[in-house]
Every structure is written in structure tokens, then in C-alpha cells.
Design an enzyme around this catalytic site. Structure first.
Site, PDB file in Angstrom:
ATOM      1  N   GLY A  46       0.829  -1.197   0.000  1.00 35.54           N
ATOM      2  CA  GLY A  46       0.000   0.000   0.000  1.00 35.54           C
ATOM      3  C   GLY A  46       0.864   1.247   0.000  1.00 35.54           C
ATOM      4  O   GLY A  46       1.997   1.227   0.496  1.00 35.54           O
ATOM      5  N   GLN A  51       3.159   9.923   0.957  1.00 38.85           N
ATOM      6  CA  GLN A  51       4.480   9.302   1.149  1.00 38.85           C
ATOM      7  C   GLN A  51       5.472   9.673   0.047  1.00 38.85           C
ATOM      8  O   GLN A  51       6.668   9.520   0.217  1.00 38.85           O
ATOM      9  CB  GLN A  51       4.342   7.778   1.232  1.00 38.85           C
ATOM     10  CG  GLN A  51       3.626   7.320   2.496  1.00 38.85           C
ATOM     11  CD  GLN A  51       3.449   5.823   2.503  1.00 38.85           C
ATOM     12  OE1 GLN A  51       2.484   5.312   1.952  1.00 38.85           O
ATOM     13  NE2 GLN A  51       4.390   5.107   3.092  1.00 38.85           N
ATOM     14  N   CYS A 108       5.511  -0.113   7.252  1.00 39.66           N
ATOM     15  CA  CYS A 108       5.233   1.063   6.420  1.00 39.66           C
ATOM     16  C   CYS A 108       6.468   1.367   5.573  1.00 39.66           C
ATOM     17  O   CYS A 108       7.593   1.337   6.089  1.00 39.66           O
ATOM     18  CB  CYS A 108       4.918   2.246   7.324  1.00 39.66           C
ATOM     19  SG  CYS A 108       4.604   3.772   6.444  1.00 39.66           S
ATOM     20  N   LEU A 109       6.254   1.679   4.299  1.00 37.76           N
ATOM     21  CA  LEU A 109       7.399   1.991   3.431  1.00 37.76           C
ATOM     22  C   LEU A 109       8.130   3.251   3.886  1.00 37.76           C
ATOM     23  O   LEU A 109       9.299   3.435   3.553  1.00 37.76           O
ATOM     24  CB  LEU A 109       6.928   2.152   1.983  1.00 37.76           C
ATOM     25  CG  LEU A 109       6.391   0.877   1.321  1.00 37.76           C
ATOM     26  CD1 LEU A 109       5.906   1.174  -0.091  1.00 37.76           C
ATOM     27  CD2 LEU A 109       7.445  -0.225   1.297  1.00 37.76           C
ATOM     28  N   HIS A 150      -4.605   2.223   7.386  1.00 37.01           N
ATOM     29  CA  HIS A 150      -3.215   2.692   7.468  1.00 37.01           C
ATOM     30  C   HIS A 150      -2.984   3.809   6.431  1.00 37.01           C
ATOM     31  O   HIS A 150      -2.408   4.854   6.743  1.00 37.01           O
ATOM     32  CB  HIS A 150      -2.284   1.486   7.227  1.00 37.01           C
ATOM     33  CG  HIS A 150      -0.829   1.811   7.188  1.00 37.01           C
ATOM     34  ND1 HIS A 150       0.058   1.364   8.148  1.00 37.01           N
ATOM     35  CD2 HIS A 150      -0.082   2.539   6.321  1.00 37.01           C
ATOM     36  CE1 HIS A 150       1.275   1.809   7.856  1.00 37.01           C
ATOM     37  NE2 HIS A 150       1.214   2.518   6.749  1.00 37.01           N
ATOM     38  N   GLU A 151      -3.444   3.566   5.196  1.00 37.98           N
ATOM     39  CA  GLU A 151      -3.209   4.558   4.128  1.00 37.98           C
ATOM     40  C   GLU A 151      -4.056   5.806   4.336  1.00 37.98           C
ATOM     41  O   GLU A 151      -3.607   6.920   4.068  1.00 37.98           O
ATOM     42  CB  GLU A 151      -3.471   3.946   2.749  1.00 37.98           C
ATOM     43  CG  GLU A 151      -2.632   2.713   2.398  1.00 37.98           C
ATOM     44  CD  GLU A 151      -1.140   2.883   2.619  1.00 37.98           C
ATOM     45  OE1 GLU A 151      -0.644   4.023   2.592  1.00 37.98           O
ATOM     46  OE2 GLU A 151      -0.463   1.858   2.850  1.00 37.98           O
ATOM     47  N   HIS A 154      -2.321   8.115   6.555  1.00 32.30           N
ATOM     48  CA  HIS A 154      -1.296   8.921   5.870  1.00 32.30           C
ATOM     49  C   HIS A 154      -1.910  10.198   5.295  1.00 32.30           C
ATOM     50  O   HIS A 154      -1.282  11.260   5.333  1.00 32.30           O
ATOM     51  CB  HIS A 154      -0.659   8.125   4.725  1.00 32.30           C
ATOM     52  CG  HIS A 154       0.460   7.219   5.147  1.00 32.30           C
ATOM     53  ND1 HIS A 154       1.569   7.674   5.802  1.00 32.30           N
ATOM     54  CD2 HIS A 154       0.637   5.876   4.986  1.00 32.30           C
ATOM     55  CE1 HIS A 154       2.395   6.649   6.033  1.00 32.30           C
ATOM     56  NE2 HIS A 154       1.846   5.551   5.551  1.00 32.30           N
TER      57      HIS A 154
HETATM   58 ZN   LIG Z   1       2.553   3.632   5.600  1.00 35.31          ZN
END
Ligand SMILES: [Zn+2]
Length: 194
Positions: A46, A51, A108-109, A150-151, A154
């Protein structure tokens, strides 16, 4: 198509509250394409536009990035049970309903190498738009619901580490600082010059 630079927490770009997409144009489609490419390259499931420092309410999710479900009936059944139908771009999502709780070890990236438990809703229903501007409603369970929450966090400028204790967050912050020192843009440029 281009791989964009993923911001590493606590980069200020990750704190920005994203704005609604107003125009469903070619620029949006190219952002979505880039986000999928960036997410696949980083082995993520995701990604939120925040991000990659684009403060727009755009999310990409692919829970089966290696296409394993077509050869693994159990995985396919799992994904089906989550309400997941394949790679999806979600624009301007709004939470319509949420129920149940589950605890998932999230990653998380923007916080590479860190996983920790966060409590989320087990099921969420969202209303959103696809990149063509077509509205849809979606109900997601389990990992799919976790990924969406989660997204969506963000897009509000929230990263999952903010749910952890201050102590854990401080440890993670130090790790991320070390990571940045090890992989600065200067370092990459210097290597290319050599
Ligand atoms: Zn994330």
C-alpha cells in the site's frame, strides 16, 4: 512512468494533511501509475500520495503484488474473504462505516524495517472515486481493512508509529536517522560520479 522518492518518517511531508482531488485528469492517472510503480519497487502492499510528498487524497493498494493468488487457491480464498478483488487506486476516500477490532503487526514503506502492533477496525466501508472519477463503495475486512485504514491515516498526516509508545517511537526515530545518514542523496550521487 517513474519511481518516486518515498519519504522516510519523520519527514515533514508525512505530516501534511492531503487535499481532495478536484480534477480527474491525465496528471492524476500518471500519479497513480507512478505510485503503483514506486510501491512495487519497494515491495509494499500500500502507498499514499503523501508518502511521495504529493499532498493529494490518493491511495494505491495491491495485496498480491507478486500475483501468487492465481496459483495458490488458499491465498485466493483469503483475499476473496477480505473483499479484495485486485490492485486498486482509491481517490478521496471517506469512511462510511467501521466495526470490530483487530490487532495487526503493521509495517510502512516510510518506516523501513519496523513492524509493530496497531489496533484497527476489522471491517470498514468506504466511499471513494476511481482515477476516472467514478464513485464506488467498498467493504473491506481483515488485512485489506487494515491497509485502507493505514493509508487513510497517511492522508491525515499520521504515520502508524504515532500509535506506539514514546519510548518505542524515539528508538525508531534514531534508527531512521541512521538510515538517512547511510543512504543520503549525496551518497548516491557520489557513487554515480565514481
Ligand atoms: Zn505507511
Amino acid at each position: 512512468m517513474a519511481v518516486r522518492k518515498i519519504r522516510i518518517w519523520p519527514d515533514p511531508a508525512l505530516k501534511e494533511v492531503a487535499k481532495k482531488v478536484q480534477t480527474f485528469n491525465a496528471e492524476l492517472k500518471s500519479l497513480v501509475t507512478d505510485m503503483f510503480e514506486t510501491m512495487y519497487k519497494a515491495n509494499g502492499v500500500g502507498l499514499a500520495a503523501t508518502q511521495v510528498a504529493v499532498p493529494l487524497r490518493v491511495i494505491t493498494i495491491d495485496l498480491d503484488p507478486n500475483g501468487q493468488a492465481k496459483d495458490e487457491p488458499d491465498l485466493k480464498a483469503d483475499l476473496d474473504s477480505m473483499g479484495y478483488k485486485g490492485p486498486i487506486a482509491i481517490i478521496n476516500p471517506e469512511l462510511v462505516a467501521a466495526e470490530g477490532e483487530l490487532i495487526w503487526s503493521e509495517g510502512c514503506l516510510s518506516v523501513p524495517g519496523i513492524n509493530d502492533e496497531v489496533e484497527r477496525h476489522e471491517t470498514v466501508t468506504i466511499k471513494a472515486f476511481d482515477p476516472d472519477g467514478k464513485v464506488f463503495t467498498l467493504t473491506a475486512h481483515n488485512l485489506f481493512a487494515v491497509a485502507i485504514q493505514h493509508e487513510m491515516d497517511h492522508l491525515e498526516g499520521r504515520v502508524f508509529v504515532e500509535y506506539l509508545s514514546k519510548l518505542k517511537r524515539d528508538v525508531i526515530r534514531r534508527k531512521m536517522e541512521r538510515l538517512k545518514v547511510e543512504s543520503t542523496d549525496d551518497g548516491v550521487e557520489a557513487a554515480q560520479i565514481v
